[in-house]
Design a protein around this motif. Structure first.
Motif, PDB file in Angstrom:
ATOM      1  N   LEU A 165       6.091   4.443  -9.132  1.00 23.28           N
ATOM      2  CA  LEU A 165       6.435   3.526  -8.043  1.00 23.28           C
ATOM      3  C   LEU A 165       6.498   2.069  -8.487  1.00 23.28           C
ATOM      4  O   LEU A 165       7.050   1.233  -7.771  1.00 23.28           O
ATOM      5  N   THR A 166       5.967   1.751  -9.685  1.00 24.85           N
ATOM      6  CA  THR A 166       6.177   0.390 -10.204  1.00 24.85           C
ATOM      7  C   THR A 166       7.650   0.175 -10.528  1.00 24.85           C
ATOM      8  O   THR A 166       8.095  -0.970 -10.632  1.00 24.85           O
ATOM      9  N   GLY A 167       8.397   1.266 -10.679  1.00 21.18           N
ATOM     10  CA  GLY A 167       9.819   1.155 -10.986  1.00 21.18           C
ATOM     11  C   GLY A 167      10.661   0.743  -9.802  1.00 21.18           C
ATOM     12  O   GLY A 167      11.868   0.518  -9.952  1.00 21.18           O
ATOM     13  N   SER A 168      10.046   0.632  -8.617  1.00 30.07           N
ATOM     14  CA  SER A 168      10.790   0.148  -7.452  1.00 30.07           C
ATOM     15  C   SER A 168      10.035  -0.967  -6.741  1.00 30.07           C
ATOM     16  O   SER A 168      10.589  -2.037  -6.476  1.00 30.07           O
ATOM     17  N   PHE A 169       8.760  -0.762  -6.441  1.00 27.52           N
ATOM     18  CA  PHE A 169       7.998  -1.740  -5.665  1.00 27.52           C
ATOM     19  C   PHE A 169       7.272  -2.773  -6.532  1.00 27.52           C
ATOM     20  O   PHE A 169       6.759  -3.770  -6.015  1.00 27.52           O
ATOM     21  N   GLU A 170       7.180  -2.524  -7.837  1.00 31.43           N
ATOM     22  CA  GLU A 170       6.549  -3.402  -8.831  1.00 31.43           C
ATOM     23  C   GLU A 170       5.030  -3.476  -8.717  1.00 31.43           C
ATOM     24  O   GLU A 170       4.328  -3.213  -9.685  1.00 31.43           O
ATOM     25  N   LYS A 171       4.501  -3.843  -7.545  1.00 31.44           N
ATOM     26  CA  LYS A 171       3.046  -3.985  -7.412  1.00 31.44           C
ATOM     27  C   LYS A 171       2.567  -3.116  -6.253  1.00 31.44           C
ATOM     28  O   LYS A 171       2.912  -3.375  -5.099  1.00 31.44           O
ATOM     29  N   VAL A 172       1.769  -2.089  -6.578  1.00 32.03           N
ATOM     30  CA  VAL A 172       1.344  -1.130  -5.568  1.00 32.03           C
ATOM     31  C   VAL A 172      -0.165  -0.914  -5.643  1.00 32.03           C
ATOM     32  O   VAL A 172      -0.799  -1.123  -6.680  1.00 32.03           O
ATOM     33  N   PHE A 173      -0.730  -0.488  -4.498  1.00 34.83           N
ATOM     34  CA  PHE A 173      -2.133  -0.084  -4.490  1.00 34.83           C
ATOM     35  C   PHE A 173      -2.311   1.082  -3.525  1.00 34.83           C
ATOM     36  O   PHE A 173      -1.503   1.299  -2.623  1.00 34.83           O
ATOM     37  N   GLU A 174      -3.382   1.814  -3.746  1.00 36.10           N
ATOM     38  CA  GLU A 174      -3.713   2.939  -2.878  1.00 36.10           C
ATOM     39  C   GLU A 174      -5.222   3.052  -2.765  1.00 36.10           C
ATOM     40  O   GLU A 174      -5.952   2.837  -3.745  1.00 36.10           O
ATOM     41  N   VAL A 175      -5.686   3.394  -1.568  1.00 39.33           N
ATOM     42  CA  VAL A 175      -7.080   3.766  -1.345  1.00 39.33           C
ATOM     43  C   VAL A 175      -7.057   5.187  -0.805  1.00 39.33           C
ATOM     44  O   VAL A 175      -6.553   5.440   0.286  1.00 39.33           O
ATOM     45  N   GLY A 176      -7.576   6.126  -1.584  1.00 34.36           N
ATOM     46  CA  GLY A 176      -7.496   7.513  -1.159  1.00 34.36           C
ATOM     47  C   GLY A 176      -8.453   8.395  -1.924  1.00 34.36           C
ATOM     48  O   GLY A 176      -9.040   7.987  -2.935  1.00 34.36           O
ATOM     49  N   PRO A 177      -8.618   9.647  -1.471  1.00 30.57           N
ATOM     50  CA  PRO A 177      -9.555  10.559  -2.126  1.00 30.57           C
ATOM     51  C   PRO A 177      -8.995  11.119  -3.426  1.00 30.57           C
ATOM     52  O   PRO A 177      -7.780  11.289  -3.574  1.00 30.57           O
ATOM     53  N   ILE A 178      -9.891  11.404  -4.363  1.00 36.21           N
ATOM     54  CA  ILE A 178      -9.550  12.147  -5.568  1.00 36.21           C
ATOM     55  C   ILE A 178     -10.572  13.267  -5.734  1.00 36.21           C
ATOM     56  O   ILE A 178     -11.691  13.182  -5.218  1.00 36.21           O
ATOM     57  N   ALA A 212      -1.075  25.459  -7.413  1.00 35.03           N
ATOM     58  CA  ALA A 212      -1.237  24.054  -7.047  1.00 35.03           C
ATOM     59  C   ALA A 212      -2.694  23.645  -7.219  1.00 35.03           C
ATOM     60  O   ALA A 212      -3.581  24.491  -7.402  1.00 35.03           O
ATOM     61  N   PHE A 213      -2.912  22.329  -7.158  1.00 32.14           N
ATOM     62  CA  PHE A 213      -4.246  21.781  -7.386  1.00 32.14           C
ATOM     63  C   PHE A 213      -4.485  20.603  -6.457  1.00 32.14           C
ATOM     64  O   PHE A 213      -3.530  19.976  -5.971  1.00 32.14           O
ATOM     65  N   LEU A 214      -5.761  20.293  -6.233  1.00 33.63           N
ATOM     66  CA  LEU A 214      -6.103  19.040  -5.572  1.00 33.63           C
ATOM     67  C   LEU A 214      -5.986  17.911  -6.584  1.00 33.63           C
ATOM     68  O   LEU A 214      -6.392  18.050  -7.742  1.00 33.63           O
ATOM     69  N   SER A 215      -5.449  16.791  -6.152  1.00 27.99           N
ATOM     70  CA  SER A 215      -5.158  15.684  -7.065  1.00 27.99           C
ATOM     71  C   SER A 215      -6.436  15.067  -7.621  1.00 27.99           C
ATOM     72  O   SER A 215      -7.374  14.765  -6.885  1.00 27.99           O
ATOM     73  N   GLN A 216      -6.456  14.852  -8.932  1.00 27.54           N
ATOM     74  CA  GLN A 216      -7.582  14.198  -9.584  1.00 27.54           C
ATOM     75  C   GLN A 216      -7.341  12.701  -9.753  1.00 27.54           C
ATOM     76  O   GLN A 216      -8.242  11.964 -10.166  1.00 27.54           O
ATOM     77  N   SER A 217      -6.123  12.247  -9.424  1.00 34.09           N
ATOM     78  CA  SER A 217      -5.793  10.824  -9.564  1.00 34.09           C
ATOM     79  C   SER A 217      -4.379  10.600  -9.037  1.00 34.09           C
ATOM     80  O   SER A 217      -3.526  11.483  -9.159  1.00 34.09           O
ATOM     81  N   PRO A 218      -4.097   9.413  -8.484  1.00 33.50           N
ATOM     82  CA  PRO A 218      -2.716   9.090  -8.103  1.00 33.50           C
ATOM     83  C   PRO A 218      -1.916   8.528  -9.275  1.00 33.50           C
ATOM     84  O   PRO A 218      -0.824   7.982  -9.093  1.00 33.50           O
ATOM     85  N   GLU A 267       0.831  -1.193   0.000  1.00 37.86           N
ATOM     86  CA  GLU A 267       0.000   0.000   0.000  1.00 37.86           C
ATOM     87  C   GLU A 267       0.867   1.245   0.000  1.00 37.86           C
ATOM     88  O   GLU A 267       1.841   1.336   0.745  1.00 37.86           O
ATOM     89  N   ILE A 268       0.497   2.199  -0.842  1.00 41.60           N
ATOM     90  CA  ILE A 268       1.225   3.459  -0.963  1.00 41.60           C
ATOM     91  C   ILE A 268       0.293   4.619  -0.631  1.00 41.60           C
ATOM     92  O   ILE A 268      -0.925   4.450  -0.575  1.00 41.60           O
ATOM     93  N   ASN A 269       0.889   5.786  -0.412  1.00 40.49           N
ATOM     94  CA  ASN A 269       0.121   7.014  -0.167  1.00 40.49           C
ATOM     95  C   ASN A 269       0.754   8.120  -0.984  1.00 40.49           C
ATOM     96  O   ASN A 269       1.906   8.488  -0.742  1.00 40.49           O
ATOM     97  N   THR A 270       0.016   8.635  -1.944  1.00 36.37           N
ATOM     98  CA  THR A 270       0.554   9.640  -2.850  1.00 36.37           C
ATOM     99  C   THR A 270       0.019  11.029  -2.498  1.00 36.37           C
ATOM    100  O   THR A 270      -1.013  11.145  -1.837  1.00 36.37           O
ATOM    101  N   PRO A 271       0.700  12.101  -2.940  1.00 35.96           N
ATOM    102  CA  PRO A 271       0.276  13.463  -2.586  1.00 35.96           C
ATOM    103  C   PRO A 271      -1.116  13.800  -3.118  1.00 35.96           C
ATOM    104  O   PRO A 271      -1.505  13.362  -4.204  1.00 35.96           O
ATOM    105  N   LYS A 272      -1.845  14.589  -2.349  1.00 30.75           N
ATOM    106  CA  LYS A 272      -3.153  15.085  -2.783  1.00 30.75           C
ATOM    107  C   LYS A 272      -3.092  16.572  -3.138  1.00 30.75           C
ATOM    108  O   LYS A 272      -4.095  17.144  -3.550  1.00 30.75           O
ATOM    109  N   ILE A 273      -1.929  17.191  -2.956  1.00 29.91           N
ATOM    110  CA  ILE A 273      -1.658  18.531  -3.464  1.00 29.91           C
ATOM    111  C   ILE A 273      -0.614  18.384  -4.552  1.00 29.91           C
ATOM    112  O   ILE A 273       0.489  17.877  -4.301  1.00 29.91           O
ATOM    113  N   VAL A 274      -0.954  18.765  -5.775  1.00 31.65           N
ATOM    114  CA  VAL A 274      -0.071  18.521  -6.915  1.00 31.65           C
ATOM    115  C   VAL A 274       0.111  19.809  -7.715  1.00 31.65           C
ATOM    116  O   VAL A 274      -0.677  20.749  -7.609  1.00 31.65           O
ATOM    117  N   GLY A 275       1.142  19.791  -8.553  1.00 24.65           N
ATOM    118  CA  GLY A 275       1.426  20.959  -9.378  1.00 24.65           C
ATOM    119  C   GLY A 275       1.097  20.757 -10.836  1.00 24.65           C
ATOM    120  O   GLY A 275       1.215  21.685 -11.640  1.00 24.65           O
TER     121      GLY A 275
END
Length: 439
Positions: free
Chosen positions: A206-219, A193-199, A166-174
């Motif tokens: 992150l597939t370039g390091s962890f290979e298999k990732v998932f996230e549950v979070g707001p968009i 800046a903007f509120l994230s519309q998608s991770p 499980e990963i957690n990505t930023p919800k404030i993006v540029g």
């Protein structure tokens, strides 16, 4: 003050777990009062908590006079603590009741209440959302969120068992993920800046390091929809897999969807009963239609739709009536999908994209992603986006970013299917749309 009234009392049982096996035991219960009745020589009220309810019975002569009189002063939905003996009572719900030895009022409720928490008196959705705390004490809304908890728990547990982290990505993006037209701008010091519309971009990297990732979070999407299927803040359940194609992630999606349906059907039977709703567990493999086949089916039914158009809600509803179970639409026109979706090598007008639909509801979008930098820059330009704005993302493709694929699942839309909710706002604790920013 309420803590002082609790004193050294602590809840010993939940209302829902009291049974005949515990008769003659002493219990301390804490919850909310409803259905107060006075039959002269005997007084009752129902005490409910998050796990269930029990009848509190005060027969005159068997309880202290102070308790007998106190019941008259308690208002519905007040928070109380009750200490007493568990007693067998055939006429009581569940066959047991509590004879009170002491009642402590922890926080009285102000009356009249804006809605009936028992659910017997109907209330419109706006009234319910304005008094959400009381609404969530009603059986049906409570059942929806218990099912939501189970669905999310199943999603996480299944993917973890398959080697995802499980990963957690930023919800404030540029930078926009798809198009800047549906971004919420925010004030972020001296920068835009903007509120994230998608991770999306982060999970790809992150597939370039962890290979298999998932996230549950707001968009967040600044779309001006005002329908029962759309909100401006929703929960998205995303995955991304390295060294994978759309077929690989479609198999993962099938497995997790079937697992969720199975667990809800078997472990949330009481909640489904409260909702008067039943679900059928889909069978794998789920049906697969190409975009072109879906167009043909609609045209056969008299719909005037041309190749290259997206499907409307009525058209999706018609497809759902034809197929009657969750189904995939694959091989979408490239121009209908985001810039990061990989076009077909032999026919660039088609893409390696898929959607999962159930009835009229689009639940999931996904596909094989572009992992070649030059092709990605080309697709950015074709979508009217500047590669310069995505320089921080593009440089990752110079460092061996692997072929990858993934999807995003709309949690609340899935909840509409699992619970029978008619409006997506029912599946969010405090929904956000064009008109609602409170509570």
């Amino acid at each position: 003050m309420s803590y002082e009234r609790m004193g050294n009392w602590r809840k010993t049982h939940t209302c829902g777990e009291i049974s005949l096996e515990q008769r003659n035991e002493e219990a301390i219960l804490m919850g909310w009062v409803e259905d107060i009745r006075d039959l002269g020589g005997i007084k009752f009220f129902t005490l409910h908590d998050s796990e269930g309810m029990i009848q509190i019975t005060a027969p005159e002569g068997k309880v202290e006079e102070e308790i007998f009189e106190k019941i008259d002063s308690i208002s519905k939905e007040s928070a109380v603590a009750v200490k007493g003996k568990i007693t067998e009572a055939e006429q009581a719900p569940g066959g047991v009741e509590l004879i009170p030895e002491e009642i402590r009022e922890l926080n009285p409720a102000k009356t009249p209440l804006p809605l009936d928490p028992t659910g017997r008196v109907k209330a419109d959705l706006d009234t319910r959302l304005d008094a959400r705390l009381l609404d969530l004490r009603r059986p049906k809304p409570s059942a929806i969120f218990k099912i939501k908890h189970l669905a999310l728990q199943t999603f996480r547990n299944y993917l973890t068992s398959q080697g995802f982290i499980e990963i957690n990505t930023p919800k404030i993006v540029g930078t926009a993920t798809e198009t800047g037209a549906i971004l919420f701008p925010i004030s972020y010091f001296e920068k835009e800046a903007f509120l994230s519309q998608s991770p999306q971009l982060y999970k790809e990297v992150l597939t370039g390091s962890f290979e298999k990732v998932f996230e549950v979070g707001p968009i967040f999407r600044a779309e001006e929809h005002d329908t029962r299927y759309h909100l401006n803040e929703v929960l998205s359940a995303d995955i991304e897999m390295a060294f994978a194609t759309k077929e690989d992630v479609m198999e993962v999606l099938e497995d997790v969807i079937v697992e969720i349906f199975e667990r809800v059907k078997t472990q949330a039977s009481e909640e489904l009963e409260a909702l008067d709703h039943d679900i059928e567990v889909p069978e794998k493999p789920l049906p697969r239609l190409t975009y072109e086949e879906a167009i043909e089916k609609l045209q056969e039914k008299g719909e005037e739709i041309e190749w290259g158009e997206d499907f409307s809600i009525p058209e999706q509803r018609l497809l759902g009536e034809i197929i009657e179970e969750p189904y995939f639409i694959i091989d979408w026109p490239t121009r209908e999908k985001p810039f990061y979706i990989k076009p077909h090598e032999d026919n660039p007008e088609l893409s390696h994209a898929f959607d999962l639909l159930c009835r009229e509801i689009e639940l999931v979008s996904g596909g094989t992603r572009i992992h070649e930098k030059d092709l990605l820059k080309k697709r950015l330009k074709e979508n009217g986006l500047s590669p310069q704005q995505f320089q921080y993302h593009l440089k990752n493709f110079e460092w061996g970013l692997p072929p990858h694929a993934g999807f995003g699942l709309g949690v609340e839309r899935l909840l509409m299917i699992l619970t029978g909710a008619k409006n997506i706002r029912e599946t969010v604790l405090f929904p956000r749309d064009r008109k609602r920013l409170k509570p």
